[in-house]
Enzyme design. Structure first.
Site, PDB file in Angstrom:
ATOM      1  CD  GLU A 130      -3.082  -0.713   0.193  1.00  0.00           C
ATOM      2  OE1 GLU A 130      -2.746  -0.542  -0.999  1.00  0.00           O
ATOM      3  OE2 GLU A 130      -4.260  -0.670   0.569  1.00  0.00           O
ATOM      4  CB  THR A 183      -5.574   5.914  -3.234  1.00  0.00           C
ATOM      5  OG1 THR A 183      -6.536   4.939  -3.630  1.00  0.00           O
ATOM      6  CG2 THR A 183      -5.557   5.961  -1.715  1.00  0.00           C
TER       7      THR A 183
HETATM    8  N1  HSE Z   1      -8.500   4.469   4.105  1.00  0.00           N
HETATM    9  C1  HSE Z   1      -7.954   4.655   2.799  1.00  0.00           C
HETATM   10  C2  HSE Z   1      -8.415   5.993   2.262  1.00  0.00           C
HETATM   11  C3  HSE Z   1      -8.434   3.564   1.900  1.00  0.00           C
HETATM   12  O1  HSE Z   1      -9.594   6.285   2.406  1.00  0.00           O
HETATM   13  O2  HSE Z   1      -7.605   6.737   1.723  1.00  0.00           O
HETATM   14  C4  HSE Z   1      -7.980   3.687   0.479  1.00  0.00           C
HETATM   15  O3  HSE Z   1      -8.589   2.673  -0.281  1.00  0.00           O
END
Ligand code: HSE
Length: 300
Positions: A130, A183
């Site tokens: 990640e 993201t």
């Molecule tokens: N918690 C993370 C975000 C998850 O919301 O950025 C990303 O999939």
């Protein structure tokens, strides 16, 4: 020696629990196939289903880096593996695509080597995946993708992850509109500060959602699926967000919000029939502005 492992998509945040809640679905997901090789090193031989967009270099690929970090940890960098990654879900969708690849990779290498580590111990390596995918080693996708079910990340340092029971027969609807949100960008636009008022509201909802799932109490789950911190900022990245959410609620969803960093949206529902109806209504609301979408329904 060869092994093939599937890891599922996940819904992170679950409305109020930014970076601390996530749950796994049955499908879609990613598949990693590992084949032992005589020469040392991790090599990505091919990636199917990414349209050529993901890095082929192991150290820059979420599955590759997770496997590399695992091999370093167990002090077996003498081992060589070929990695074949099959993406069965869209990139940049908010369905935990990078997490599924990382989890499938690290789970596969652990199995291939006769399980030197316990499943829960694989989490930090998947989190490294990640980190290279979006710059933050959050665990709310990799946690549920690895452990299944609904997962709470109680703490990151030290890492403390708890699997929660959910009411039997509860279903999730996922709708992935045909648009992409990165993201990294979706994290960048967030504010660094939270007002005390919003912190209190959010903590109440986080506690309420956990209590609602455990009791179980559907009305409490519904009342608690409210996010006053992240959703108001990120929803601007999703055309029709308000309409899609309203369509889900009008069709009987317990709650509806952004899946992870979006643009996918999810809803929780009491039963399969409602989950399917909610999915159709959400798709219709996207279609009203010409956005086509994919819907998935899964028991959680
Ligand atoms: N918690 C993370 C975000 C998850 O919301 O950025 C990303 O999939």
């Amino acid at each position: 020696e060869k092994i093939s492992v599937f890891a599922p998509a996940t819904v992170a945040n679950v409305a109020c629990g930014f970076d601390i809640f996530g749950f796994a679905v049955d499908s879609p997901g990613d598949v990693v196939e590992l084949t032992r090789r005589d020469t040392p090193g991790v090599r990505i031989t091919d990636i199917i289903g990414d349209g050529g967009r993901l890095p082929r270099e192991a150290a820059r690929n979420t599955a590759g880096i997770s496997i590399q970090r695992f091999l370093q940890h167990i002090d077996r960098t003498d081992i060589g593996v070929d990695v074949l990654l099959t993406k069965q879900m869209p990139l940049g969708s908010g369905l935990g695509s990078s997490a599924a690849s990382a989890v499938a990779g690290v789970f596969a290498i652990n199995e291939l080597l006769g399980r030197p580590l316990q499943t829960i111990e694989l989490l930090p390596f998947a989190m490294e995946g990640e980190r290279i995918a979006c710059g933050s080693a959050h665990a709310d996708n990799v946690g549920p993708s690895l452990l299944g079910g609904f997962v709470v990340v109680r703490s990151y340092s030290p890492l403390d992850v708890i699997k929660l029971d959910t009411p039997a027969g509860m279903f999730a609807t996922l709708v992935h509109p045909d648009i992409e949100v990165n993201t990294k960008d979706a994290r960048f636009i967030l504010k660094n500060e939270v007002s005390l008022k919003n912190a209190i509201t959010q903590m109440g909802n986080v506690a309420g959602l956990v209590a609602g799932l455990l009791k179980p109490d559907y009305d409490l789950i519904s009342r608690s699926m409210v996010d006053v911190i992240i959703e108001p900022v990120r929803s601007i990245l999703i055309p029709q967000f308000g309409e899609v959410k309203q369509a889900a609620l009008d069709s009987g969803a317990l709650g509806c919000s952004i899946s992870g960093s979006g643009p996918s949206m999810f809803a929780l529902c009491r039963d399969l029939a409602t989950a399917e109806r909610v999915g159709q209504a959400m798709q219709q609301a996207f279609l009203a502005v010409g956005i086509t979408s994919e819907a998935y329904v899964s028991e959680i």
